[in-house]
Motif scaffolding. Structure first.
Motif, PDB file in Angstrom:
ATOM      1  N   GLY A 200      23.680 -35.996 -73.927  1.00  0.00           N
ATOM      2  CA  GLY A 200      22.562 -34.870 -74.433  1.00  0.00           C
ATOM      3  C   GLY A 200      21.680 -35.323 -75.194  1.00  0.00           C
ATOM      4  N   VAL A 201      21.091 -34.141 -75.811  1.00  0.00           N
ATOM      5  CA  VAL A 201      19.789 -34.429 -76.631  1.00  0.00           C
ATOM      6  C   VAL A 201      20.050 -33.952 -78.109  1.00  0.00           C
ATOM      7  CG1 VAL A 201      17.466 -34.007 -77.148  1.00  0.00           C
ATOM      8  CG2 VAL A 201      18.212 -34.007 -74.659  1.00  0.00           C
ATOM      9  N   SER A 202      19.705 -34.906 -78.869  1.00  0.00           N
ATOM     10  CA  SER A 202      20.107 -34.711 -80.610  1.00  0.00           C
ATOM     11  C   SER A 202      18.812 -34.692 -80.950  1.00  0.00           C
ATOM     12  CB  SER A 202      20.890 -35.879 -80.861  1.00  0.00           C
ATOM     13  OG  SER A 202      21.129 -35.642 -82.547  1.00  0.00           O
ATOM     14  N   ASN A 203      18.429 -33.512 -81.838  1.00  0.00           N
ATOM     15  CA  ASN A 203      17.320 -33.468 -82.776  1.00  0.00           C
ATOM     16  C   ASN A 203      17.512 -33.437 -84.198  1.00  0.00           C
ATOM     17  OD1 ASN A 203      15.085 -33.223 -80.413  1.00  0.00           O
ATOM     18  ND2 ASN A 203      15.912 -31.192 -80.152  1.00  0.00           N
ATOM     19  N   THR A 204      16.944 -34.331 -84.869  1.00  0.00           N
ATOM     20  CA  THR A 204      16.769 -34.297 -86.421  1.00  0.00           C
ATOM     21  C   THR A 204      15.554 -34.124 -87.176  1.00  0.00           C
ATOM     22  OG1 THR A 204      18.777 -35.560 -86.375  1.00  0.00           O
ATOM     23  CG2 THR A 204      17.730 -35.559 -88.465  1.00  0.00           C
ATOM     24  N   SER A 205      15.398 -33.106 -88.070  1.00  0.00           N
ATOM     25  CA  SER A 205      14.169 -32.796 -88.295  1.00  0.00           C
ATOM     26  C   SER A 205      14.323 -32.740 -90.133  1.00  0.00           C
ATOM     27  CB  SER A 205      13.451 -31.273 -88.073  1.00  0.00           C
ATOM     28  OG  SER A 205      14.458 -30.423 -88.382  1.00  0.00           O
ATOM     29  N   PHE A 206      13.159 -33.215 -90.656  1.00  0.00           N
ATOM     30  CA  PHE A 206      13.017 -33.680 -92.164  1.00  0.00           C
ATOM     31  C   PHE A 206      11.820 -33.478 -92.579  1.00  0.00           C
ATOM     32  CE2 PHE A 206      14.010 -37.586 -89.909  1.00  0.00           C
ATOM     33  CZ  PHE A 206      13.137 -38.439 -90.613  1.00  0.00           C
ATOM     34  N   LYS A 207      11.598 -33.296 -93.876  1.00  0.00           N
ATOM     35  CA  LYS A 207      10.403 -33.430 -94.414  1.00  0.00           C
ATOM     36  C   LYS A 207      10.327 -34.702 -95.419  1.00  0.00           C
ATOM     37  CE  LYS A 207       9.145 -28.530 -94.791  1.00  0.00           C
ATOM     38  NZ  LYS A 207       8.426 -27.444 -95.538  1.00  0.00           N
ATOM     39  N   THR A 208       9.069 -35.383 -95.433  1.00  0.00           N
ATOM     40  CA  THR A 208       8.875 -36.433 -96.523  1.00  0.00           C
ATOM     41  C   THR A 208       7.602 -36.180 -96.904  1.00  0.00           C
ATOM     42  OG1 THR A 208       7.595 -38.007 -94.717  1.00  0.00           O
ATOM     43  CG2 THR A 208       9.923 -38.101 -94.428  1.00  0.00           C
TER      44      THR A 208
END
Length: 385
Positions: A200-208
């Motif tokens: 499937g599809v795996s999303n990871t979000s974060f701020k730098t």
């Protein structure tokens, strides 16, 4: 008033005998609108969507896990405990693969070792999914095999299809139950070495400090690639993972196809796709640490199949051609191989990094550099640079 009207001609307004107050109001409105557009453009330029692509076993998920550790706050103890069962499965799966290769390597277990083989095989075959819990009996069976005379020397080669880092797990099992027991919490290094095939599809979000980042990882096996196409739009950058160390191994899903061949063919289809015409590609020539061991230490030749050519017209180098462990000739050959399969008009938008995805400090520097590059491209496209 005529000058003011001419100033407005390019703005979409038509002026007929406007008063000075009206013109001032229009100019103020235009400036406010321009400021809003500029702010939205700048905000958009500080958001980036990165797509991780590559064939199976290239290291995409490891890169994603690194980003979570570096920028996403890492893993909670509850999550680590959930991953512990997966790591135990990695241990059993790898040992079962070695057991299946006993005949190939002329390893004949004695009576005690055969009992251990039977116990490990039964344990593996009775597992329900990629999860495992250890007890003293199965650990004892594992250790009988690991401690067999010449076991590591015979099977720690590169012909057996076991996951990268398996031998590190195998040595850790000596510390059971501190490692692998019911109350064990895996370390960050354990999690990075763990293997769960992405489906499937795996999303990871974060701020730098630089931007808000969304990284999308999709399974690299053939059956997963039909899910890629719908993800091609709205991407600021594609990071393509190409494992340097897989050149003498076959696909998990097709034992007749070389992994390097598959990687190059997939690269050619992806980088030359019209949907990516203006999208920069960053190639991670990954698993360089394992490549050094295989190529330099164990002297496994790159072009064992004899089918690879590059735009340089060169055969792949031999390890004795290298000046040192930096393997500069081999790196140049790998770059040439992928560029040979890239359309000329696309080549200026392709960039390379040599990576070891398990090295957190190294990957932080590489990813920070990549995000700076993408952010600059993003701002240029938005007309802000």
């Amino acid at each position: 008033m005529g000058n003011a009207a001419s100033d407005l001609e390019g703005s979409g307004f038509v002026s007929h005998d406007l008063g000075s107050d009206q013109i001032s109001s229009i100019n103020a409105g235009n400036k406010k609108l321009a400021d809003i557009i500029s702010k939205k453009g700048k905000a958009a330029s500080q958001k980036m969507s990165i797509l991780l692509l590559g064939s199976g076993e290239s290291g995409k998920t490891t890169v994603l896990k690194q980003m979570n550790l570096i920028h996403g706050g890492g893993y909670t103890d509850d999550t680590k405990k959930q991953l512990a069962s997966c790591i135990r499965f990695n241990v059993i799966e790898g040992l079962f693969s070695i057991i299946q290769s006993f005949g190939q390597f002329n390893f004949v277990p004695d009576e005690n070792q055969q009992k251990a083989v039977d116990k490990v095989s039964q344990f593996y075959n009775e597992l329900n999914g990629a999860n495992a819990e250890f007890d003293e009996n199965i650990v004892d069976a594992i250790l009988v095999l690991l401690k067999a005379e010449g076991f590591e020397d015979k099977f720690k080669g590169y012909e057996i299809d076991i996951q990268d880092g398996w031998w590190s797990f195998a040595k850790s099992i000596l510390e059971y139950p501190k490692w692998g027991g019911p109350d064990w919490i895996p370390s960050d290094k354990d999690i990075l070495r763990s293997r769960v095939r992405t489906t499937g599809v795996s999303n990871t979000s974060f701020k730098t400090k630089q931007a808000e980042v969304l990284i999308t990882d999709v399974g690299g096996q053939r059956c997963e690639r039909k899910k890629w196409m719908k993800l091609f739009s709205g991407v600021n950058c594609v990071i393509y993972l190409a494992s340097m160390s897989e050149y003498n191994r076959k696909l998990f899903e097709d034992r007749s196809t070389d992994r390097l061949t598959e990687s190059v063919q997939l690269w050619e289809k992806t980088v030359n796709d019209n949907k990516f015409a203006s999208t920069p590609f960053i190639v991670f020539l990954n698993k360089f640490d394992l490549f050094q061991l295989k190529y330099r230490t164990h002297k496994v030749p790159i072009n064992y199949s004899g089918e690879y050519v590059t735009n340089l017209g060169q055969n792949p180098p031999k390890q004795e051609d290298e000046k040192d462990d930096n393997c500069e000739k081999a790196i140049l050959w790998f770059k040439g191989l992928y560029m040979y399969h890239t359309k000329p008009e696309k080549q200026p938008g392709v960039f390379f990094h040599v990576t070891t995805a398990l090295d957190s400090d190294h990957m932080k520097k590489v990813m920070d550099g990549c995000m700076t590059h993408v952010l600059r491209e993003n701002m240029q496209n938005a007309g802000l640079m």
